[in-house]
Design an enzyme around this catalytic site. Structure first.
Site, PDB file in Angstrom:
ATOM      1  N   HIS A 133       0.869  -1.189   0.000  1.00  0.00           N
ATOM      2  CA  HIS A 133       0.000   0.000   0.000  1.00  0.00           C
ATOM      3  C   HIS A 133       0.906   1.239   0.000  1.00  0.00           C
ATOM      4  O   HIS A 133       0.979   1.998   0.969  1.00  0.00           O
ATOM      5  CB  HIS A 133      -0.904  -0.027   1.243  1.00  0.00           C
ATOM      6  CG  HIS A 133      -2.069   0.907   1.173  1.00  0.00           C
ATOM      7  ND1 HIS A 133      -2.343   1.687   0.074  1.00  0.00           N
ATOM      8  CD2 HIS A 133      -3.055   1.195   2.078  1.00  0.00           C
ATOM      9  CE1 HIS A 133      -3.433   2.400   0.304  1.00  0.00           C
ATOM     10  NE2 HIS A 133      -3.886   2.124   1.507  1.00  0.00           N
ATOM     11  N   ASP A 222      -2.549  -2.136  12.112  1.00  0.00           N
ATOM     12  CA  ASP A 222      -3.592  -2.163  11.079  1.00  0.00           C
ATOM     13  C   ASP A 222      -4.568  -3.267  11.467  1.00  0.00           C
ATOM     14  O   ASP A 222      -4.299  -4.049  12.405  1.00  0.00           O
ATOM     15  CB  ASP A 222      -2.925  -2.451   9.713  1.00  0.00           C
ATOM     16  CG  ASP A 222      -3.872  -2.287   8.530  1.00  0.00           C
ATOM     17  OD1 ASP A 222      -5.000  -1.793   8.710  1.00  0.00           O
ATOM     18  OD2 ASP A 222      -3.468  -2.675   7.407  1.00  0.00           O
ATOM     19  N   CYS A 262      -3.596   3.373   9.231  1.00  0.00           N
ATOM     20  CA  CYS A 262      -4.037   3.806   7.898  1.00  0.00           C
ATOM     21  C   CYS A 262      -5.547   4.028   7.831  1.00  0.00           C
ATOM     22  O   CYS A 262      -6.028   4.732   6.963  1.00  0.00           O
ATOM     23  CB  CYS A 262      -3.587   2.805   6.844  1.00  0.00           C
ATOM     24  SG  CYS A 262      -4.320   1.165   7.015  1.00  0.00           S
TER      25      CYS A 262
HETATM   26  N1  NVA Z   1      -4.477  -3.872   5.344  1.00  0.00           N
HETATM   27  C1  NVA Z   1      -5.765  -3.274   5.040  1.00  0.00           C
HETATM   28  C2  NVA Z   1      -5.590  -1.834   4.676  1.00  0.00           C
HETATM   29  C3  NVA Z   1      -6.857  -1.107   4.335  1.00  0.00           C
HETATM   30  C4  NVA Z   1      -6.624   0.301   3.914  1.00  0.00           C
HETATM   31  C5  NVA Z   1      -6.416  -4.053   3.915  1.00  0.00           C
HETATM   32  O1  NVA Z   1      -5.710  -4.436   2.972  1.00  0.00           O
HETATM   33  O2  NVA Z   1      -7.610  -4.301   3.984  1.00  0.00           O
HETATM   34  N1   CP Z   2      -6.312   3.789   4.225  1.00  0.00           N
HETATM   35  C1   CP Z   2      -7.010   3.530   3.125  1.00  0.00           C
HETATM   36  O1   CP Z   2      -6.481   3.178   2.075  1.00  0.00           O
HETATM   37  O2   CP Z   2      -8.365   3.684   3.266  1.00  0.00           O
HETATM   38  P1   CP Z   2      -9.497   3.258   2.247  1.00  0.00           P
HETATM   39  O3   CP Z   2      -9.580   1.756   2.254  1.00  0.00           O
HETATM   40  O4   CP Z   2     -10.750   3.902   2.795  1.00  0.00           O
HETATM   41  O5   CP Z   2      -9.161   3.766   0.874  1.00  0.00           O
END
Ligand code: NVA
Ligand code: CP
Length: 309
Positions: A133, A222, A262
């Site tokens: 990310h 997270d 995040c």
């Molecule tokens: N690790 C999480 C981040 C969401 C912004 C996901 O991948 O769902």
């Molecule tokens: N942190 C982040 O990427 O949030 P969203 O899943 O809302 O885009």
């Protein structure tokens, strides 16, 4: 022959100098925006955003950011485009990149963004994959720099799942020369290959999250179950139960430490309400800085380095 486009599929796709340039531009663009001054370097340019997973912040910040830079943004998802009906990624990339100037993709495997980029005439940005990310870490490090200056030599404590966010912190640590203390349950240790890092010179694995947090400058975590891993939810709730960021963890960190997440967050799971809603939390700054950091990234990928005004 036109030059091959630059992509941001993982954090290390940009060099240290380029990332620092983007941070400088993010500050400049943010300050200008806060003074209500118009800045339209991407006038008439189009961003296509492809979402195969849900999003609030990523969609909002890219869409608003592109408009604020003078361009426009188009949202596609797999439900109501041909992307969900088996059109090859390579074909989609050929078509989409003939009609737009830059593409952002949120999807599952990293190989999907790589295949898209290999067939794209325009820059491709990873808006989150199972593995990485990078836009979030760009905003998070910008948030640190804004408050404290360089991140070089600092320590980030990553508590919990070694997911896309963790992998990206690990890449950033190698590029920008800081340290990551990772504390995750047995069976969820860092996978150096998946994180695509050189080795363990910039991270250390701790069994006890308190040891990881001790003296750290950033404490971050997270969700325990990322998008796409919902089937593992029940097992994960058990496995991660001892890996919650709480007040005790913040107290052993550096006295000036900040808490980052995040978002979206689950209070009472990976973090207590006391911490995420407490005075050391910078989560709203991180979310806002998605906008400013990504505007700088869009400017860099579409226009290259611009002369500083
Ligand atoms: N690790 C999480 C981040 C969401 C912004 C996901 O991948 O769902
Ligand atoms: N942190 C982040 O990427 O949030 P969203 O899943 O809302 O885009």
């Amino acid at each position: 022959m036109t030059q091959a486009p630059r992509h941001f599929l993982q954090f290390k796709d940009l060099s240290r100098e380029e990332i620092n340039y983007v941070f400088d531009r993010a500050k400049w663009i943010k300050d200008k925006f806060k003074r209500y001054e118009t800045y339209h370097p991407l006038f008439d340019r189009t961003l296509v955003m492809i979402f195969e997973k849900a999003s609030t912040r990523t969609r909002l910040s890219f869409e608003a950011g592109m408009f604020q830079l003078g361009g426009s943004a188009i949202y596609l998802n797999t439900r109501d485009s041909q992307l969900g009906r088996g059109e090859p990624v390579e074909d989609a990339a050929q078509v989409i990149s003939r009609i737009s100037d830059v593409v952002m993709i949120r999807t599952f495997e990293q190989t999907i963004v790589e295949r898209f980029a290999a067939n794209s005439r325009v820059p491709v940005i990873n808006g989150l994959t199972n593995e990485f990310h990078p836009c979030q870490i760009l905003a998070d490090i910008f948030t640190w720099i804004e408050r404290n200056g360089s991140i070089q030599g600092k320590t980030v404590a990553w508590i919990g799942d070694t997911n896309n966010m963790c992998n990206t912190w690990l890449q950033a640590a190698e590029l920008l020369d800081f340290k990551v203390h990772v504390s995750s349950p047995k069976g969820y240790e860092v996978d150096v290959q998946k994180a695509n890092i050189a080795g363990s010179s910039h991270f250390e694995q701790f069994a006890d999250p308190m040891d990881a947090a001790r003296g750290a400058h950033i404490i971050t975590t997270d969700v325990w179950t990322s998008m796409g891993f919902e089937a593992e939810n029940e097992a994960r709730m058990r496995d991660f139960a001892d890996f919650q960021v709480d007040g005790d963890m913040m107290r052993v960190a550096d006295s000036e430490a900040v808490f980052m997440h995040c978002l979206p967050a689950h209070r009472g799971e990976e973090v207590t309400a006391e911490v995420i809603d407490g005075p050391q939390s910078v989560v709203w700054d991180e979310a806002e800085n998605r906008l400013h950091a990504q505007k700088a990234l869009l400017e860099f990928l579409v226009l290259g380095q611009v002369s500083v005004q």
